[in-house]
Design an enzyme around this catalytic site. Structure first.
Site: not given
Ligand code: 3PG
Ligand code: MG
Length: 384
Positions: A34, A190, A338, A361
């Site tokens: 980043r 999930k 991630g 996110g």
């Protein structure tokens, strides 16, 4: 949106919001991706003649309390190397006034009371520091906070920085104006956490590859035995509905073991032959080859999430074959999230992916089809 690169910044006070939220271990940066992504924007503002202030959050400290673990001190140091100029850290943002050619990094915005509540007073305090506010923190654009959204509302001028603009361009190219055939690969544990991602992608791509625990839920939905593999019985109906909307090829073979720590007892089985005591921990070689073939034929590839437990050698092959196929592909490839970035690092393909998002996110929310508030506010300010 106004773009930083199109503005006259000579002699102006420019405040740039970056996402410098990098992983640290005992004060040392473990991945500076980043920072490397943000540095060119800062250099660009300096080259345009600006007096530069940079702000960012790091972690989730308690507001109103300074703490060493969340201080941006190690980030200022690394950023100095990347920008090629001393980046001073200002503990108190109120009194910051750099000269043209200088770069000052404001201490962690999440130490400031009112940051996460998007407090208007704090936001206008940030705005009063600058002539131009530059939103460049794509990774934090899903947060409506004082340093991302409030300040953009009240600054004299608010524009998008080069990194934010590049991220949005890449996302648009991979999603809203994608060339066909478009393939999306969604892995991870999930279905529930990726439900909106799967929903939105199922309406946009030509085929959707599922991996990890997500694939197990789809296998169960199609009537395959999955033994004691991670899956979500509550989402089997959802998986069936998604399979009606878009082609979701299921694994034909899988790598199973008695447990996640039993890599030495891993075996390859046909999906139809998974036994009650088996745990599926990767896709098998036939499946990996089929996925690689599809990736090769795709004009657009969007990748989020691994196909197996790639951190362990015994279950890494599926994700490795996928990563190598993306690297070799001539199509436009976009990767984000991630775990995906960790896999890209592990398999050393970073230079061969067309675009790697700095968002976790924020990337997922964009792919879900949501509006990112700190981007929307820039569009609102475009005509001021
Ligand atoms: C991230 O790492 O996803 C961003 O920096 C946002 O951080 P947050 O989830 O703590 O707001
Ligand atoms: Mg390539």
């Amino acid at each position: 949106m106004k773009l930083m690169t199109e503005l006259d910044l000579k002699g102006r006070r420019v405040l740039i919001r970056e996402d410098l939220n990098v992983p640290l271990r005992e004060g040392a940066i473990t991945n500076d991706a980043r920072l490397r992504a943000a540095a060119p924007s800062i250099k660009q503002a300096l080259a345009q003649g600006a007096a530069v202030m940079v702000m960012s959050h790091l972690g989730r400290p308690i507001e109103g309390e300074w703490s060493e673990e969340a201080s941006l001190a190690p980030i200022a140091k690394r950023l100095s190397e990347l920008v090629g100029r001393d980046v001073l850290l200002a503990k108190d943002w109120h009194s910051v006034a750099p000269l043209p050619g200088d770069v000052v990094l404001l201490e962690n915005v999440r130490f400031n009371v009112g940051e996460s509540a998007n407090d208007a007073g704090l936001a206008s305090g940030y705005a009063s520091l600058c002539d131009v506010f530059v939103m460049d923190a794509f990774g934090t654009a899903h947060r409506a906070q004082a340093s991302t959204h409030g300040v953009a509302k009240s600054a004299a001028v608010a524009c998008a920085g080069p990194l934010l603009a590049a991220e949005l361009t890449a996302l648009e190219r991979a999603l809203t104006s994608a060339k066909s055939p478009m393939i999306a690969i969604v892995g991870g544990s999930k279905v529930s956490t990726k439900l909106e991602v799967l929903d939105n992608l199922s309406q946009r791509c030509d085929s959707l590859i599922v991996g990890g625990g997500i694939a197990n839920t789809f296998l169960a939905a199609a009537g395959y035995p999955i033994g004691k593999s991670l899956h979500e019985p509550d989402l089997i109906a959802t998986a069936r509905r998604l399979m009606d909307h878009v082609e979701i090829p299921l694994p034909i073979d899988v790598v199973v073991a008695p447990g996640i720590d039993a890599g030495r007892r891993a075996t390859i089985k046909l999906a139809a032959e998974v036994a009650e005591e088996d745990m599926i921990l990767d896709v098998g070689p036939q499946t990996a080859t089929q996925i690689a073939d599809r990736v090769r034929e795709a004009a657009t590839i969007l990748w989020n999430g691994p196909l197996g437990v790639f951190e362990q050698d015994a279950f890494a092959a599926g994700t490795r074959v996928l990563a190598e196929a993306i690297a070799a592909s001539e199509g436009f490839s976009l990767a984000g999230g991630g775990d995906t970035l960790a896999a890209i690092d592990q398999f050393g393909i970073a230079d061969q992916v067309s675009y790697i998002s700095t968002g976790g996110g924020a990337f997922l929310e964009y792919v879900e089809g949501k509006t990112l508030p700190a981007v929307a506010v820039l569009a609102d300010r475009a005509s001021d």
